[in-house]
Design an enzyme around this catalytic site. Structure first.
Site, mmCIF file in Angstrom:
data_model
loop_
_atom_site.group_PDB
_atom_site.id
_atom_site.type_symbol
_atom_site.label_atom_id
_atom_site.label_comp_id
_atom_site.label_asym_id
_atom_site.label_seq_id
_atom_site.Cartn_x
_atom_site.Cartn_y
_atom_site.Cartn_z
ATOM 1 N N HIS A 42 1.369 -1.404 -0.107
ATOM 2 C CA HIS A 42 -0.026 0.109 -0.396
ATOM 3 C C HIS A 42 0.820 1.282 0.636
ATOM 4 O O HIS A 42 0.586 2.330 -1.074
ATOM 5 C CB HIS A 42 -0.736 0.144 1.460
ATOM 6 C CG HIS A 42 -2.179 1.208 1.454
ATOM 7 N ND1 HIS A 42 -3.419 0.794 0.694
ATOM 8 C CD2 HIS A 42 -2.027 2.442 1.559
ATOM 9 C CE1 HIS A 42 -3.804 2.593 1.727
ATOM 10 N NE2 HIS A 42 -2.835 3.088 2.123
ATOM 11 N N GLU A 43 1.855 1.499 1.000
ATOM 12 C CA GLU A 43 2.297 2.547 1.095
ATOM 13 C C GLU A 43 3.531 2.565 -0.230
ATOM 14 O O GLU A 43 3.885 3.918 -0.696
ATOM 15 C CB GLU A 43 3.709 2.327 2.556
ATOM 16 C CG GLU A 43 2.672 2.651 3.537
ATOM 17 C CD GLU A 43 1.195 4.075 3.760
ATOM 18 O OE1 GLU A 43 1.322 4.855 3.227
ATOM 19 O OE2 GLU A 43 0.053 3.420 4.500
ATOM 20 N N HIS A 68 1.788 4.377 -2.792
ATOM 21 C CA HIS A 68 1.746 5.614 -2.660
ATOM 22 C C HIS A 68 3.154 6.709 -2.780
ATOM 23 O O HIS A 68 3.103 7.435 -3.765
ATOM 24 C CB HIS A 68 1.126 5.664 -1.024
ATOM 25 C CG HIS A 68 0.645 6.007 -0.766
ATOM 26 N ND1 HIS A 68 -0.576 7.006 -1.081
ATOM 27 C CD2 HIS A 68 -0.321 6.110 0.519
ATOM 28 C CE1 HIS A 68 -1.855 6.783 -0.522
ATOM 29 N NE2 HIS A 68 -1.507 5.666 0.628
ATOM 30 N N HIS A 91 3.177 6.879 -6.922
ATOM 31 C CA HIS A 91 2.964 7.875 -7.054
ATOM 32 C C HIS A 91 3.717 9.382 -6.981
ATOM 33 O O HIS A 91 3.597 9.858 -7.790
ATOM 34 C CB HIS A 91 1.276 8.376 -6.371
ATOM 35 C CG HIS A 91 0.563 8.843 -6.624
ATOM 36 N ND1 HIS A 91 -0.970 9.247 -6.076
ATOM 37 C CD2 HIS A 91 0.251 9.307 -7.991
ATOM 38 C CE1 HIS A 91 -1.213 9.755 -6.463
ATOM 39 N NE2 HIS A 91 -0.734 10.418 -7.669
HETATM 40 ZN ZN LIG Z 1 -2.851 5.035 1.930
#
Ligand SMILES: [Zn+2]
Length: 691
Positions: free
Chosen positions: A474-475, A478, A481
């Site tokens: 998940h991280e 990010h 991104h």
């Molecule tokens: Zn998040």
């Protein structure tokens, strides 16, 4: 700004950072350097803003918008270093600076966004935008400036602006105090255990508890802390119901213990101030104000999604509860399932139903291999390569990798800081030391992932739970991104998108953890190096929707309470505990489940407030991520190159270039549908058993 004198400044925060990656010189930075650095960087940025506002030339995109985008570099640098440390490696000295500086930063922002001369220039440009000959990105930046200034109150009367300025400063102080209080409560609780208290705990949990005790100077004992990895593992495995209850109670009472670290009065004041601010800005409530600039647009739209999920999740959770209760009865006990029992019996049921044991999976989920798995996924999707580099960082546990693309060009520096420690706030997050932009040169980012995984004893491999591995992916999503960002203007870079869109790149990335090709290659046993047996891998993937009623209820209750609380038209004298109790009663919260974050420690809402009235964002983004991953499934290839290319172009590298709905449509060819989300969570048939 003239930075010529910077090179010789004895304050390392203000010096020109050198070296291959222009990293801050962490070894030379002391807490005493921050306040003077902030003072100078704030003054420098203020001078830049004043010069832009007072420019005798008529406003142009270049002398106003581009000039603003080029300003404040020194402040960004100082603040980025500072906030990496306040989150990941704080101290009493840093906390004291943070309390001083947070209202100063709020005041500085007031000086920017409530600057009348500056706003006059921006709105003049905005009125004439069609005639300015701007390209698409410039038009978007101008539109974002206009929106930001209006939403900050630039168009209001002086008296209203003065009140807004006061509210903003006060909110900044309260938010800082809130986060520090949660950390203080987490630090002050340690459940120290003896060997005899460890019944049920598998080896990895004993080893982690032993290492945690040693870090606290209690070698030979075992410590359960309030870090999620520590307390959740204990709740899952400990057969000592009394100890589970003790740990659980401490965990859910963070911020609600009375005394100096109690957060309830702070919350009441913050909610009231937010409601007042929204009203000054012409909105019925803070939720209306907040969502007006999100993808959802209105609280009603967010609520519609949450209500639909809530109904189905409660039905599924009820079926799960019945199955867990049946297990208790089967074991010959006769107590009702309590919140501190759920994880323990769910783990047992999972074992019974799927012959799957967390303790059996865990040796296959080595932290270093899961990091490699995340990197390999990025290579297959986006052609990125990660090479570990030895550079001095702020803590010995942090590690760095240089990121290059398929042509060998430098893309970013990635820093991973994975282990829990008492100087780190709980949770997991992505942040940056530098953001991508092309306006002041081809600037590539420095991106961090900070997590709270249990640190192993010296010489032992770090092992993750499957949830931990999902957090890592998940991280990292990010992180990508930020790292793949490819825009000109800093305002639009990387994760600077609405919060109900920002969870798309992160949650989407979690899907690749469950792609068999990845686990087959990277889930290797820590001792034998053998890959996870195919049968075990299949059983692991078969449990995907197991206990999802619980997980969905735990999350959605938080999103609903957040939205309700921030929809109050006013909130003077709020009794926070009572409010939470009554709102949970209203939504018919199952008594066996507690909110994933209760209000007194709900840092998403009150520690800074990035997700205030925005906790629904995870579910909103999940509609997008489930639907987006289906685009790969429809092609029969989880790494389909053409789909990956569109994903990079329109999502991961596009920052805030487009309205989120337009960006999504450009990637997918249509708007998202909710079906894939319901299927992913096993919520397609209400009450369809406990899987
Ligand atoms: Zn998040």
């Amino acid at each position: 700004m003239n930075r010529a004198h910077s090179a010789s400044d004895p304050n390392p925060l203000l010096a020109d950072w050198t070296g291959r990656f222009r990293l801050p010189p962490f070894a030379a930075i002391e807490s005493g350097h921050f306040r003077p650095a902030f003072d100078r960087a704030l003054a420098a940025h203020r001078a830049e803003i004043d010069a832009i506002a007072a420019d005798p030339d008529a406003p142009s995109f270049g002398n106003t918008i581009a000039a603003l985008e080029k300003s404040g570099h020194e402040l960004d640098s100082v603040a980025n270093v500072f906030f990496v440390l306040t989150g990941a490696d704080t101290s009493e000295e840093i906390e004291a600076v943070e309390r001083d500086v947070s209202p100063l930063l709020a005041r500085h922002n007031n000086g920017l966004y409530l600057n009348q001369a500056l706003y006059a220039r921006i709105s003049d440009l905005y009125e004439r935008r069609e005639a300015l000959g701007l390209d698409a990105e410039q038009a978007r930046v101008l539109e974002r400036y206009q929106t930001r200034f209006v939403r900050a109150g630039a168009a209001l009367e002086k008296a209203a602006q003065d009140r807004l300025a006061t509210i903003n400063e006060r909110l900044a102080s309260l938010g800082t105090q809130f986060g520090q209080n949660v950390l203080a409560d987490e630090k002050s609780f340690v459940m120290l255990l003896e060997e005899a208290d460890l019944a049920g705990l598998p080896d990895f949990a004993r080893a982690a508890a032993s290492a945690a005790a040693e870090e606290r100077g209690q070698a030979g004992k075992y410590a359960i802390t309030l870090a999620r990895s520590s307390v959740e593992t204990f709740l899952q495995f400990s057969s000592r119901r009394d100890l589970r209850e003790r740990a659980f109670q401490a965990w859910i009472r963070r911020g609600e213990n009375g005394g100096a670290t109690d957060n309830r009065a702070l919350i009441a004041e913050m909610v009231a101030l937010r409601a007042e601010r929204a009203k000054l800005l012409g909105f019925a409530s803070f939720a209306d104000y907040r969502l007006d600039d999100q993808m959802a647009k209105t609280p009603a739209a967010a609520r519609q999604l949450l209500d639909e999920v809530w109904r189905r999740a409660r039905a599924k959770a009820a079926a799960e509860r019945d199955a867990l209760h049946a297990l208790i009865v089967k074991e010959g006990a006769n107590f009702a399932l309590a919140p501190h029992d759920w994880r323990y019996y769910a783990e047992k049921l999972r074992k019974a139903k799927f012959d799957l044991d967390e303790a059996e999976i865990k040796p296959y989920l080595q932290l270093d291999k899961m990091i490699e798995a995340a990197f390999e996924t990025a290579r297959k999707l986006f052609g990125l390569t990660f090479t570990q580099v030895a550079v001095p960082l702020y803590h010995p546990d942090a590690r760095a990798w240089e990121v290059t693309d398929a042509q060998g060009r430098h893309i970013a520096l990635f820093i991973g800081d994975y282990f829990a420690r008492s100087s780190k706030h709980s949770g997991a997050w992505m942040t940056s030391l530098r953001d991508q932009e092309k306006l002041s040169g081809d600037i590539r980012p420095i991106v961090l992932n900070v997590c709270n995984f249990s640190k192993p004893a010296a010489g032992e491999p770090a092992l993750l739970s499957f949830d931990d591995a999902r957090t890592l992916f998940h991280e990292f999503g990010h992180g990508l991104h930020g790292m793949l960002s490819n825009v000109t203007y800093p305002l639009l870079a990387g994760t600077a998108v609405p919060s109900d869109f920002v969870e798309l790149p992160s949650q989407l990335y979690e899907h690749w953890l469950e792609v068999p090709q990845i686990l087959e290659r990277y889930a290797l046993h820590a001792r034998t190096g053998q890959p996870m047996p195919k049968a075990l891998l299949n059983r692991l993937l078969a449990t995907r929707t197991f206990n999802q009623g619980f997980a969905t209820v735990e999350y959605t209750a938080c999103a609903l309470v957040d939205l309700d609380l921030h929809s109050l038209p006013e909130a003077a004298g709020l009794d926070v505990t009572e409010y939470e109790r009554r709102d949970l009663e209203r939504i018919v919260m199952p008594p066996e489940i507690v909110m994933r974050h209760r209000l007194p420690h709900f840092q998403h809402l009150f520690s800074g407030g990035g997700y205030a009235a925005g906790y629904y964002s995870y579910m909103w983004s999940e509609v997008l991520d489930a639907d987006a991953f289906a685009a790969f499934e429809e092609r029969g290839d989880a790494f389909d190159p053409a789909t990956a290319e569109r994903l990079r172009d329109y999502i991961y590298s596009a920052g805030n270039l487009r309205e989120p709905a337009k960006a999504y449509e450009a990637f997918r060819g249509r708007l998202p549908m909710v079906d894939a989300l319901l299927k992913k969570r096993g919520l397609t048939e209400p009450g369809s058993g406990a899987e």
